[in-house]
Design a protein around this motif. Structure first.
Motif, PDB file in Angstrom:
ATOM      1  N   HIS A 298      12.223 -11.011  25.008  1.00  0.00           N
ATOM      2  CA  HIS A 298      13.491 -10.097  25.258  1.00  0.00           C
ATOM      3  C   HIS A 298      14.835 -11.215  25.015  1.00  0.00           C
ATOM      4  O   HIS A 298      14.689 -12.333  25.489  1.00  0.00           O
ATOM      5  N   VAL A 299      15.885 -10.760  24.751  1.00  0.00           N
ATOM      6  CA  VAL A 299      17.155 -11.537  24.817  1.00  0.00           C
ATOM      7  C   VAL A 299      18.174 -10.756  25.906  1.00  0.00           C
ATOM      8  O   VAL A 299      18.427  -9.525  25.416  1.00  0.00           O
ATOM      9  N   THR A 300      18.589 -11.425  26.842  1.00  0.00           N
ATOM     10  CA  THR A 300      19.328 -10.552  27.811  1.00  0.00           C
ATOM     11  C   THR A 300      20.551 -11.154  28.128  1.00  0.00           C
ATOM     12  O   THR A 300      20.690 -12.509  28.615  1.00  0.00           O
ATOM     13  N   LEU A 301      21.546 -10.354  28.338  1.00  0.00           N
ATOM     14  CA  LEU A 301      22.634 -10.656  29.283  1.00  0.00           C
ATOM     15  C   LEU A 301      22.650  -9.976  30.510  1.00  0.00           C
ATOM     16  O   LEU A 301      22.770  -8.657  30.816  1.00  0.00           O
ATOM     17  N   ALA A 302      22.592 -10.637  31.698  1.00  0.00           N
ATOM     18  CA  ALA A 302      22.597 -10.080  33.049  1.00  0.00           C
ATOM     19  C   ALA A 302      23.719 -10.307  33.896  1.00  0.00           C
ATOM     20  O   ALA A 302      24.207 -11.679  33.883  1.00  0.00           O
ATOM     21  N   THR A 318      21.786  -5.822  30.061  1.00  0.00           N
ATOM     22  CA  THR A 318      21.846  -5.612  28.614  1.00  0.00           C
ATOM     23  C   THR A 318      20.775  -6.456  27.799  1.00  0.00           C
ATOM     24  O   THR A 318      20.751  -7.876  28.004  1.00  0.00           O
ATOM     25  N   THR A 319      19.565  -5.744  27.459  1.00  0.00           N
ATOM     26  CA  THR A 319      18.438  -6.480  26.887  1.00  0.00           C
ATOM     27  C   THR A 319      18.308  -5.850  25.260  1.00  0.00           C
ATOM     28  O   THR A 319      18.284  -4.742  25.079  1.00  0.00           O
ATOM     29  N   THR A 320      17.883  -6.761  24.642  1.00  0.00           N
ATOM     30  CA  THR A 320      17.302  -6.536  23.150  1.00  0.00           C
ATOM     31  C   THR A 320      15.928  -6.967  23.456  1.00  0.00           C
ATOM     32  O   THR A 320      15.510  -8.065  23.776  1.00  0.00           O
ATOM     33  N   ALA A 321      15.152  -5.949  23.110  1.00  0.00           N
ATOM     34  CA  ALA A 321      13.722  -6.105  23.004  1.00  0.00           C
ATOM     35  C   ALA A 321      12.988  -5.872  21.676  1.00  0.00           C
ATOM     36  O   ALA A 321      13.250  -5.024  21.082  1.00  0.00           O
ATOM     37  N   ASN A 322      12.045  -6.811  21.364  1.00  0.00           N
ATOM     38  CA  ASN A 322      11.671  -6.941  19.989  1.00  0.00           C
ATOM     39  C   ASN A 322      10.577  -5.897  20.113  1.00  0.00           C
ATOM     40  O   ASN A 322       9.272  -6.081  20.783  1.00  0.00           O
ATOM     41  N   MET A 323      10.282  -5.139  19.160  1.00  0.00           N
ATOM     42  CA  MET A 323       8.946  -4.335  19.025  1.00  0.00           C
ATOM     43  C   MET A 323       8.092  -4.863  17.876  1.00  0.00           C
ATOM     44  O   MET A 323       6.934  -4.348  17.774  1.00  0.00           O
TER      45      MET A 323
END
Length: 778
Positions: A298-302, A318-323
């Protein structure tokens, strides 16, 4: 409570078999006439397949068949389904591209299977695979999670613009914005939750067989639930589930990775049907790095909004999650439905909102890994709380004290809809701080500084939702010798199910452990089984077992009433003995079993002392606890040494404290490994640089501290009749944030606010050098 019953630290009953070499794992299964399969995998992360030349390979002695995607299509073999599409933001849907067992036209990650070779021996299959010639046209690859959706990136799937699989949301967006607008202070933190390779002790293996006379497939494979595979395989082969049998032998570790139908699962069954003989494929470790589902990424901004008293007002994530390149079975669900509901942790945060963007990349697919979304959520909120405390000049424990959900507020429904039923989160933290002697830490830090070392101490208060998902079935039979046989739909991967179920039955029926026989793993034993995952086995399996035992007791009560010449209603049962209420007239369970097997009973009670019980999930359970870590950093080398590690856990009722401790230790090792050592690294072309244990650093014995564990048992779960909350994933959930919080505490005198996992010596050393350079520049 008997000496082998609930609450006792009974040694694992299955371990004698394992330690004496009597285990039966996938590679131990040998079928008559079996052939051997080898996969030829893509060396490219992204490429068009221009041509495949099989002529020379097919001519080798012993080769039985060489198969490509065209062969699968010709036999009507379908694609591997994704089982968990999630609803998208604004009515959008999950983009679900095809996932063929062998690549069709294009490969999309290094290790993508392209050709399946089957021969009389493993060596012959390997030799033939070496002679297969494939002409690839290399294409640009997308590797980085954070930038995969940016404009101009190569497109992996035409149907997924900007490589976006799904945009998902949860919570109150407008309410959260309003909370941030009125905030006295906002803490923001950007971070990466690093990708990890699962690395179960036993590599994957699968053996397919086919009976042409009955048109029945039989699959032998180490997995986390044989029934779970029936639905997907039924779709792939367009065959009724009753024509499929899945047998799971002993399993050497799963951690989520062995839940799924993989390409190899499909291929051995397809080849067995095509060739008319069993076909086996057993993974090697290096192959597992390229083909087993991986975890996290994950790459996240919290962001956390607080008022002037440091009380949380709102949370925005906001999270970008790799599939990865394809959607594995539950891939879209893990960073959304598993992750989102737990984002507020154990805190009374009034409102929250999260947006998750799931992206495709040219990497191995990502799916559930121990904790499945909950570790990622705990890492986010506990790193954010620590950062907020530092921003405000508060001790991390003080900020938690002001924001924990109060024990007297339970049951409490969080901003993301989870209703916690029991616990005392503040009390557990205080017990942990006392156990690790937080009050004396300043002196220890000063002593370390005098030796030129940086010492840190911090913690993570984690919460988890687990266990009560799906359905479960158990069947129990009272044997003529007075013992019982249990068939149950869960699947042990090393957790100790045989022992836990033995203890439950010993406690319930007054039996000795050696009188209890347990069977798991054969889909033909039971009509349904939920398998193992999400710490559900004891919660669901235990309930199913208990219900089946109650039914068998009731059946036995009729026989006891006949033997004792008393009304059934007057018969009481306890500790393996039926008695007539108010008298000393009694008969044992063994005597009842013998009488029932003798055939001399009246016709109306001549029935097998056997029954089945099925349970359906109801409310969730919420184990929780606090991990505390004290560590030391050598600034000259960047090496981090964990000096003390304390865990306080609330798992509700404990069936076997010794096995629970083992689960905590194992999970904590995985969390420490991710925090400090483990990292899946691809280069810009999609080549896996950490593709073996030479380059991928698994935690070793000398990396692990002694774990000082205390378990609180006086807050049983209110939503489960057994009072059990679940324990299998907890160690992996609390460890990552505890270790990184402690490391940041050690580095904080240098002005370092965050360091991403894995905090390897090189990364720590570079962070220290950068901090020195920045101070010098100022």
């Amino acid at each position: 409570m008997g000496r082998f019953g609930v609450g006792q630290g009974l040694r694992r009953v299955e371990d004698v078999r394992f330690l004496t070499g009597q285990g039966r794992y996938s590679d131990d299964i040998k079928l008559d006439g079996q052939a051997y399969g080898v996969l030829l995998r893509s060396p490219y992360a992204h490429a068009e397949i221009r041509a495949i030349d099989l002529e020379e390979a097919r001519a080798l002695p012993g080769v039985l068949g060489i198969f490509t995607a065209e062969d699968l299509s010709a036999d009507g073999v379908g694609d591997i389904p994704c089982l968990a599409p999630m609803p998208g933001k604004g009515g959008g849907k999950t983009v679900m591209p095809p996932h063929p067992a062998l690549a069709r036209g294009r490969v999309r990650h290094v290790g993508d299977p392209v050709v399946f070779v089957v021969a009389e021996t493993q060596a012959q299959a390997r030799d033939a695979a070496d002679l297969v010639m494939i002409d690839y046209d290399d294409l640009p690859a997308v590797i980085d999670t954070g930038s995969a959706k940016e404009a101009g990136q190569p497109q992996i799937w035409a149907e997924a613009p900007d490589n976006t699989c799904l945009v998902w949301e949860m919570g109150n967006e407008a309410g959260t914005k309003a909370a941030f607008d009125k905030a006295h202070h906002v803490t923001s933190l950007e971070f990466v939750n690093n990708r990890v390779v699962v690395n179960a002790m036993e590599p994957r293996g699968t053996i397919g067989d086919y009976d042409a006379a009955t048109e029945t497939f039989t699959l032998y494979t180490g997995n986390q639930g044989s029934h779970r595979m029936l639905g997907p395989l039924s779709r792939v082969f367009n065959t009724p589930q009753e024509k499929l049998r899945v047998i799971s032998p002993d399993v050497g570790g799963g951690f989520g990775m062995k839940i799924f139908v993989y390409p190899e699962t499909v291929l051995v069954l397809f080849a067995a049907r095509r060739l008319g003989r069993p076909v086996r494929w057993i993974s090697e470790r290096s192959e597992g790095f390229l083909s087993d589902t991986q975890g996290r990424d994950h790459v996240t901004l919290a962001e956390l909004a607080l008022d002037e008293n440091a009380k949380a007002l709102g949370l925005r994530v906001t999270t970008t999650a790799n599939m990865g390149a394809y959607l594995s079975a539950f891939a879209p669900y893990i960073p959304t439905g598993c992750y989102g509901p737990m984002l507020s942790g154990l805190y009374s945060i009034p409102v929250g909102y999260t947006e998750v963007i799931c992206v495709f990349t040219n990497t191995v697919p990502v799916d559930a890994y121990r904790g499945a979304g909950r570790p990622e959520a705990a890492y986010m909120i506990e790193r954010l709380m620590d950062a907020a405390a530092r921003d405000l000049g508060l001790a991390p424990e003080e900020l938690r004290r002001r924001n924990f959900i109060a024990a007297d507020a339970l049951p409490f429904t969080t901003a993301f809809g989870e209703t916690y039923d029991s616990g005392n989160f503040g009390l557990i933290m205080e017990k942990g701080l006392e156990a690790i002697d937080a009050a004396g830490f300043a002196g220890r830090r000063a002593e370390a500084a005098a030796r030129g070392k940086l010492r840190g101490l911090s913690f993570a208060s984690y919460g988890e939702v687990c266990g009560s998902n799906g359905e479960e079935t158990a069947q129990l039979k009272l044997r003529e010798d007075g013992g019982v046989t249990l068939w149950i739909g869960t699947q042990s991967n090393g957790q100790g199910h045989y022992t836990a179920y033995t203890q439950l039955l010993a406690d319930k029926l007054g039996l000795e452990p050696e009188q209890i026989e347990i069977h798991q793993g054969d889909s033909w034993d039971l009509p349904q089984g939920g398998g193992t995952g999400g710490s559900r086995s004891l919660l669901m399996g235990g309930r199913a077992l208990d219900g089946a035992a109650d039914k068998v007791i009731e059946r036995s009560r009729r026989v006891a009433g006949h033997l004792l010449e008393a009304a059934e209603a007057d018969i009481e049962f306890a500790e393996g003995i039926f008695t007539v209420a108010g008298t000393d007239r009694r008969v044992t369970l063994a005597e009842v079993a013998k009488a029932a097997g003798g055939g001399n009973l009246p016709e109306e009670i001549q029935e097998p002392l056997e029954d089945q019980h099925h349970v359906v999930a109801e409310a969730q359970t919420y184990p929780n606890g606090c991990h505390l870590c004290e560590l030391e950093v050598d600034p000259e080398t960047g090496v981090t040494s964990i000096l003390r590690y304390v865990v306080i856990d609330d798992f509700g009722t404990l069936v076997n404290p010794m096995m629970v401790a083992g689960q905590v230790h194992g999970g904590t090792a995985q969390g420490i490994g991710q925090a400090l050592l483990e990292h899946t690294v691809y280069d810009e072309n999609g080549q896996l640089l950490s593709g073996s244990f030479m380059d991928y650093c698994m935690p070793r014995a000398d990396d692990m501290p002694s774990i000082e564990l205390t378990m609180i048992e006086d807050m049983p779960c209110a939503t489960n009749p057994m009072g059990v909350k679940g324990a299998g994933e907890a160690g992996a959930i609390g460890a990552c944030p505890a270790v990184i919080n402690a490391l940041v505490d050690a580095l904080s005198p240098l002005g370092i606010r965050h360091i991403d996992m894995p905090a390897t010596p090189e990364k720590v050393w570079r962070a220290i050098q950068d901090a020195h350079e920045q101070r010098a520049a100022e």
